[in-house]
Scaffold this motif. Structure first.
Motif, PDB file in Angstrom:
ATOM      1  N   MET A   1       0.823  -1.042   0.121  1.00  0.00           N
ATOM      2  CA  MET A   1       0.094   0.008  -0.050  1.00  0.00           C
ATOM      3  C   MET A   1       1.238   1.087  -0.404  1.00  0.00           C
ATOM      4  O   MET A   1       2.254   1.336   1.263  1.00  0.00           O
ATOM      5  CB  MET A   1      -0.988   0.028   1.145  1.00  0.00           C
ATOM      6  CG  MET A   1      -1.951   1.462   1.472  1.00  0.00           C
ATOM      7  SD  MET A   1      -2.801   1.141   3.040  1.00  0.00           S
ATOM      8  CE  MET A   1      -3.981   1.778   2.521  1.00  0.00           C
ATOM      9  N   ARG A   3       1.867   3.916   0.940  1.00  0.00           N
ATOM     10  CA  ARG A   3       1.795   4.778   2.627  1.00  0.00           C
ATOM     11  C   ARG A   3       1.339   6.277   2.549  1.00  0.00           C
ATOM     12  O   ARG A   3       0.907   6.398   3.844  1.00  0.00           O
ATOM     13  CB  ARG A   3       1.957   4.484   3.588  1.00  0.00           C
ATOM     14  CG  ARG A   3       2.524   2.971   3.939  1.00  0.00           C
ATOM     15  CD  ARG A   3       3.328   1.897   4.809  1.00  0.00           C
ATOM     16  NE  ARG A   3       2.664   1.341   5.505  1.00  0.00           N
ATOM     17  CZ  ARG A   3       3.034  -0.238   5.078  1.00  0.00           C
ATOM     18  NH1 ARG A   3       3.762  -0.504   5.146  1.00  0.00           N
ATOM     19  NH2 ARG A   3       2.926  -1.338   5.100  1.00  0.00           N
ATOM     20  N   PRO A   6      -2.900   7.723   2.267  1.00  0.00           N
ATOM     21  CA  PRO A   6      -3.607   7.990   3.313  1.00  0.00           C
ATOM     22  C   PRO A   6      -2.951   8.825   4.516  1.00  0.00           C
ATOM     23  O   PRO A   6      -4.049   9.236   4.971  1.00  0.00           O
ATOM     24  CB  PRO A   6      -3.462   6.072   3.577  1.00  0.00           C
ATOM     25  CG  PRO A   6      -3.073   5.652   1.955  1.00  0.00           C
ATOM     26  CD  PRO A   6      -2.161   7.120   1.412  1.00  0.00           C
ATOM     27  N   VAL A  24     -10.548   3.448   7.905  1.00  0.00           N
ATOM     28  CA  VAL A  24      -9.787   2.536   6.399  1.00  0.00           C
ATOM     29  C   VAL A  24      -9.842   1.269   5.852  1.00  0.00           C
ATOM     30  O   VAL A  24     -10.036   0.212   6.884  1.00  0.00           O
ATOM     31  CB  VAL A  24      -7.936   2.710   7.725  1.00  0.00           C
ATOM     32  CG1 VAL A  24      -6.538   2.430   6.701  1.00  0.00           C
ATOM     33  CG2 VAL A  24      -8.015   4.430   8.292  1.00  0.00           C
ATOM     34  N   ALA A  25     -10.424   1.327   5.104  1.00  0.00           N
ATOM     35  CA  ALA A  25     -10.885   0.161   4.793  1.00  0.00           C
ATOM     36  C   ALA A  25      -9.722  -0.761   3.626  1.00  0.00           C
ATOM     37  O   ALA A  25      -8.662   0.033   2.441  1.00  0.00           O
ATOM     38  CB  ALA A  25     -12.136  -0.299   4.193  1.00  0.00           C
ATOM     39  N   GLY A  26      -9.130  -1.693   3.406  1.00  0.00           N
ATOM     40  CA  GLY A  26      -8.385  -2.261   1.974  1.00  0.00           C
ATOM     41  C   GLY A  26      -8.754  -4.100   2.748  1.00  0.00           C
ATOM     42  O   GLY A  26      -9.186  -4.447   3.877  1.00  0.00           O
ATOM     43  N   MET A  30      -2.408  -4.569   2.687  1.00  0.00           N
ATOM     44  CA  MET A  30      -2.078  -3.317   2.807  1.00  0.00           C
ATOM     45  C   MET A  30      -1.546  -2.863   3.268  1.00  0.00           C
ATOM     46  O   MET A  30      -0.953  -2.080   2.804  1.00  0.00           O
ATOM     47  CB  MET A  30      -3.986  -2.833   1.689  1.00  0.00           C
ATOM     48  CG  MET A  30      -3.822  -4.316   0.726  1.00  0.00           C
ATOM     49  SD  MET A  30      -5.496  -3.250   0.530  1.00  0.00           S
ATOM     50  CE  MET A  30      -4.854  -1.514  -1.033  1.00  0.00           C
ATOM     51  N   LYS A  32      -3.191  -0.996   6.571  1.00  0.00           N
ATOM     52  CA  LYS A  32      -3.891  -0.540   7.254  1.00  0.00           C
ATOM     53  C   LYS A  32      -3.168  -0.194   8.589  1.00  0.00           C
ATOM     54  O   LYS A  32      -2.922   0.762   9.065  1.00  0.00           O
ATOM     55  CB  LYS A  32      -5.565  -1.130   7.034  1.00  0.00           C
ATOM     56  CG  LYS A  32      -5.867  -0.956   5.512  1.00  0.00           C
ATOM     57  CD  LYS A  32      -7.274  -1.578   5.354  1.00  0.00           C
ATOM     58  CE  LYS A  32      -7.563  -3.570   5.902  1.00  0.00           C
ATOM     59  NZ  LYS A  32      -7.074  -4.301   5.524  1.00  0.00           N
ATOM     60  N   THR A  33      -2.905  -1.826   8.622  1.00  0.00           N
ATOM     61  CA  THR A  33      -3.001  -1.242  10.523  1.00  0.00           C
ATOM     62  C   THR A  33      -1.648  -0.510  10.728  1.00  0.00           C
ATOM     63  O   THR A  33      -1.369   0.489  11.472  1.00  0.00           O
ATOM     64  CB  THR A  33      -3.032  -2.630  11.067  1.00  0.00           C
ATOM     65  OG1 THR A  33      -3.674  -3.031  11.073  1.00  0.00           O
ATOM     66  CG2 THR A  33      -2.191  -2.256  12.705  1.00  0.00           C
ATOM     67  N   VAL A  35      -0.365   2.241   8.198  1.00  0.00           N
ATOM     68  CA  VAL A  35      -0.732   3.351   8.119  1.00  0.00           C
ATOM     69  C   VAL A  35      -1.274   4.037   9.730  1.00  0.00           C
ATOM     70  O   VAL A  35      -1.000   5.289  10.319  1.00  0.00           O
ATOM     71  CB  VAL A  35      -1.593   3.933   7.510  1.00  0.00           C
ATOM     72  CG1 VAL A  35      -2.278   4.713   7.080  1.00  0.00           C
ATOM     73  CG2 VAL A  35      -0.792   3.060   6.121  1.00  0.00           C
ATOM     74  N   VAL A  36      -2.029   3.807   9.896  1.00  0.00           N
ATOM     75  CA  VAL A  36      -3.062   3.406  11.356  1.00  0.00           C
ATOM     76  C   VAL A  36      -2.373   4.203  13.066  1.00  0.00           C
ATOM     77  O   VAL A  36      -1.991   5.094  13.724  1.00  0.00           O
ATOM     78  CB  VAL A  36      -4.653   2.855  11.708  1.00  0.00           C
ATOM     79  CG1 VAL A  36      -5.040   3.366  12.862  1.00  0.00           C
ATOM     80  CG2 VAL A  36      -5.422   3.249  10.773  1.00  0.00           C
ATOM     81  N   ALA A  53     -11.296  -1.940  15.409  1.00  0.00           N
ATOM     82  CA  ALA A  53     -10.984  -3.150  13.929  1.00  0.00           C
ATOM     83  C   ALA A  53     -12.071  -3.261  13.652  1.00  0.00           C
ATOM     84  O   ALA A  53     -13.079  -4.388  14.853  1.00  0.00           O
ATOM     85  CB  ALA A  53      -9.865  -3.221  13.987  1.00  0.00           C
TER      86      ALA A  53
END
Length: 81
Positions: A1, A3, A6, A24-26, A30, A32-33, A35-36, A53
């Motif tokens: 992903m 980064r 996002p 945050v979806a995907g 990818m 997501k975790t 990035v968050v 989540a």
């Protein structure tokens, strides 16, 4: 992903100075975790970040992700500045 894109969206939302809910979806794996987690570390000194989540394999309780995000909050949520 990718980064940076996002992460910039999340950072811009935090800089706006208003409360926000961000989804945050995907696909699995990818990033997501990641990035968050990175976002939460970057804004920890000036923003409150709550993370919940969903797991596609489980049937979550009503409002499960929101309940998970606020599970460790004791009392009212305070404005952070």
């Amino acid at each position: 992903m990718e980064r940076e894109g996002p992460l910039a969206v999340l950072t811009d939302a935090a800089k706006a100075g208003r409360s926000a809910v961000v989804l945050v979806a995907g696909e699995a794996g990818m990033g997501k975790t990641s990035v968050v987690d990175l976002f939460a570390r970057q804004v920890a000194d000036r923003s409150a970040v709550f993370v919940g989540a969903c797991d596609d394999l489980l049937v979550p309780p009503a409002l499960g992700p929101i309940r998970e995000a606020l599970r460790d909050v004791a009392g009212p949520v305070k404005r952070v500045r």
